[in-house]
Design a protein around this motif. Structure first.
Motif, PDB file in Angstrom:
ATOM      1  N   VAL A  78      47.399  18.358 -12.288  1.00 33.47           N
ATOM      2  CA  VAL A  78      47.894  17.174 -12.991  1.00 33.47           C
ATOM      3  C   VAL A  78      49.014  17.636 -13.913  1.00 33.47           C
ATOM      4  N   GLU A  79      50.240  17.276 -13.577  1.00 32.33           N
ATOM      5  CA  GLU A  79      51.392  17.745 -14.356  1.00 32.33           C
ATOM      6  C   GLU A  79      51.472  17.023 -15.693  1.00 32.33           C
ATOM      7  N   CYS A  80      51.744  17.779 -16.752  1.00 37.17           N
ATOM      8  CA  CYS A  80      51.862  17.246 -18.109  1.00 37.17           C
ATOM      9  C   CYS A  80      53.191  17.729 -18.692  1.00 37.17           C
ATOM     10  N   PRO A  81      54.294  17.054 -18.374  1.00 37.12           N
ATOM     11  CA  PRO A  81      55.623  17.556 -18.737  1.00 37.12           C
ATOM     12  C   PRO A  81      55.899  17.617 -20.235  1.00 37.12           C
ATOM     13  N   LYS A 130      60.171  14.496 -36.084  1.00 36.10           N
ATOM     14  CA  LYS A 130      60.422  13.278 -35.313  1.00 36.10           C
ATOM     15  C   LYS A 130      59.981  13.529 -33.878  1.00 36.10           C
ATOM     16  N   VAL A 131      59.140  12.643 -33.344  1.00 35.46           N
ATOM     17  CA  VAL A 131      58.615  12.790 -31.983  1.00 35.46           C
ATOM     18  C   VAL A 131      59.658  12.345 -30.969  1.00 35.46           C
ATOM     19  N   ASN A 132      59.950  13.225 -29.986  1.00 35.87           N
ATOM     20  CA  ASN A 132      60.932  12.903 -28.946  1.00 35.87           C
ATOM     21  C   ASN A 132      60.384  13.120 -27.529  1.00 35.87           C
ATOM     22  N   ASN A 133      59.075  13.310 -27.410  1.00 35.21           N
ATOM     23  CA  ASN A 133      58.334  13.255 -26.142  1.00 35.21           C
ATOM     24  C   ASN A 133      58.526  14.421 -25.178  1.00 35.21           C
ATOM     25  N   ASP A 134      59.749  14.727 -24.791  1.00 32.20           N
ATOM     26  CA  ASP A 134      59.947  15.768 -23.781  1.00 32.20           C
ATOM     27  C   ASP A 134      61.273  16.473 -24.014  1.00 32.20           C
ATOM     28  N   ILE A 135      61.579  17.436 -23.148  1.00 36.21           N
ATOM     29  CA  ILE A 135      62.770  18.256 -23.348  1.00 36.21           C
ATOM     30  C   ILE A 135      64.047  17.417 -23.319  1.00 36.21           C
ATOM     31  N   ARG A 136      64.089  16.405 -22.469  1.00 35.53           N
ATOM     32  CA  ARG A 136      65.285  15.557 -22.404  1.00 35.53           C
ATOM     33  C   ARG A 136      65.486  14.800 -23.718  1.00 35.53           C
ATOM     34  N   GLY A 137      64.386  14.252 -24.243  1.00 34.82           N
ATOM     35  CA  GLY A 137      64.474  13.542 -25.514  1.00 34.82           C
ATOM     36  C   GLY A 137      64.855  14.453 -26.662  1.00 34.82           C
ATOM     37  N   SER A 160      69.844  12.604 -34.744  1.00 37.15           N
ATOM     38  CA  SER A 160      68.589  12.102 -35.308  1.00 37.15           C
ATOM     39  C   SER A 160      67.645  13.232 -35.691  1.00 37.15           C
ATOM     40  N   THR A 161      67.872  14.431 -35.138  1.00 42.75           N
ATOM     41  CA  THR A 161      67.157  15.627 -35.581  1.00 42.75           C
ATOM     42  C   THR A 161      68.162  16.764 -35.740  1.00 42.75           C
ATOM     43  N   SER A 162      67.779  17.747 -36.529  1.00 46.59           N
ATOM     44  CA  SER A 162      68.667  18.892 -36.746  1.00 46.59           C
ATOM     45  C   SER A 162      68.495  19.943 -35.664  1.00 46.59           C
ATOM     46  N   ALA A 163      67.252  20.114 -35.201  1.00 45.89           N
ATOM     47  CA  ALA A 163      66.941  21.174 -34.251  1.00 45.89           C
ATOM     48  C   ALA A 163      65.586  20.891 -33.620  1.00 45.89           C
ATOM     49  N   PHE A 164      65.253  21.655 -32.599  1.00 40.51           N
ATOM     50  CA  PHE A 164      63.896  21.664 -32.058  1.00 40.51           C
ATOM     51  C   PHE A 164      63.607  23.062 -31.545  1.00 40.51           C
ATOM     52  N   MET A 165      62.343  23.330 -31.239  1.00 40.05           N
ATOM     53  CA  MET A 165      61.933  24.644 -30.747  1.00 40.05           C
ATOM     54  C   MET A 165      61.297  24.488 -29.376  1.00 40.05           C
ATOM     55  N   TRP A 166      61.710  25.358 -28.453  1.00 39.78           N
ATOM     56  CA  TRP A 166      61.182  25.318 -27.086  1.00 39.78           C
ATOM     57  C   TRP A 166      61.286  26.725 -26.510  1.00 39.78           C
ATOM     58  N   GLU A 167      60.498  26.997 -25.497  1.00 38.64           N
ATOM     59  CA  GLU A 167      60.503  28.329 -24.904  1.00 38.64           C
ATOM     60  C   GLU A 167      61.914  28.735 -24.462  1.00 38.64           C
ATOM     61  N   TRP A 168      62.286  29.971 -24.786  1.00 38.02           N
ATOM     62  CA  TRP A 168      63.660  30.451 -24.633  1.00 38.02           C
ATOM     63  C   TRP A 168      64.206  30.294 -23.221  1.00 38.02           C
ATOM     64  N   PHE A 169      63.511  30.853 -22.241  1.00 44.09           N
ATOM     65  CA  PHE A 169      64.057  30.876 -20.884  1.00 44.09           C
ATOM     66  C   PHE A 169      64.047  29.501 -20.235  1.00 44.09           C
TER      67      PHE A 169
END
Length: 292
Positions: free
Chosen positions: A31-34, A134-141, A150-159
């Motif tokens: 079950v994919e959870c993007p 601020k909640v933006n749901n997924d990587i695209r948001g 609307s946001t200054s930055a976000f954090m996500w896995e580097w690669f």
């Protein structure tokens, strides 16, 4: 009835995808959870999945905060996760210091993107009031939010995020590796039987060890990731090879390291993510997992 396995479709999931190809839905279904770990925890609570392969810190934080929808049953990736600190292509932010007092984008409350932003704030000696979310749901948001301001930055896995930087959509202004092994496995304590979980973890261990072997890392792993995720090979091969040099997996998915759990709780408490720590037995399903 097959186990419902929640996962995030990223390169970390490659051994799981290889296992699923062979199993063919006989003993488990994916079950994919993007949206990541926040979504995985939500689906465990809503009886939409039985098992989650997810980030260590939100899983532990959820149990400490009172969730009874799951317990830890095993481990997956034993190396730290390198979180990139990402801003818009034309934003005014150029380093982590610039983010103090701003709004950070996250996928969901309780997600790794939020807990790691709080860990970053701890490392920077910021006060709780110095970071908002601020909640933006997924990587695209998240990408859109740093570019519309609307946001200054976000954090996500580097690669995972590097293709967005390579395409000129975002800029990396820093990184924060997790101070713990990055991925663990959790399961609902009643919906998933101990026997079914043990069989799944044993099978997954076989594919993890194979994927993690030096021989497969040379070529087969790169080819699988290229085909499974549709990355353009000429553009991404060097990135995959660099990631493979940094990642390590467990040799037994049914093992849980006590030190990982206690270290994570200690850091999350210091960062203000959780109010207190809990005994190991509260977090781990000892009928399934082997604590070491």
């Amino acid at each position: 009835m097959p186990l419902r396995i929640g996962y995030v479709r990223e390169h970390f999931s490659s051994p799981l995808l290889q296992f699923a190809e062979v199993d063919g839905g006989k003993t488990f279904e994916l079950v994919e959870c993007p949206s990541g770990t926040g979504q995985l925890i939500g689906r465990l609570e809503k009886d939409e999945i039985d098992v989650a392969i997810a980030l260590t810190d939100p899983l532990i934080a959820g149990i400490v905060k009172g969730s009874t929808a799951y317990k830890l049953v095993g481990s997956y990736v034993t190396s730290p996760l390198n979180w990139a600190v990402i801003t818009g292509k034309s934003s005014k932010y150029n380093n982590i210091d610039d983010l103090k007092g701003t709004t950070i984008g996250i996928s969901r409350p309780g997600s790794g993107s939020q807990t790691m932003a709080l860990v970053m704030a701890l490392q920077q000696n910021w006060e709780p009031k110095d970071v908002d979310f601020k909640v933006n749901n997924d990587i695209r948001g998240l990408v859109d939010s740093v570019n519309d301001g609307s946001t200054s930055a976000f954090m996500w896995e580097w690669f995972t995020t590097k293709p967005y930087q390579d395409a000129g959509e975002v800029r990396f202004i820093g990184s924060v590796p997790t101070p713990w092994a990055s991925w663990m496995i959790a399961a609902h304590p009643e919906r998933a039987s101990a026997d079914a979980l043990k069989a799944f973890l044993s099978g997954l261990s076989t594919y993890v060890r194979d994927f993690d072997s030096p021989d497969k890392r040379k070529e087969a792993d790169v080819e699988f990731i290229h085909k499974a995720f549709g990355y353009p090979k000429d553009d991404i091969i060097a990135c995959i090879q660099a990631w493979l040099k940094t990642v390590s997996y467990t040799d037994d998915c049914a093992k849980v390291a006590a030190s990982v759990v206690t270290t994570t709780m200690k850091t999350l408490k210091e960062a203000g993510v959780i109010p207190d720590t809990k005994e190991l037995g509260v977090l781990v399903n000892e009928e399934v997992a082997k604590i070491h």
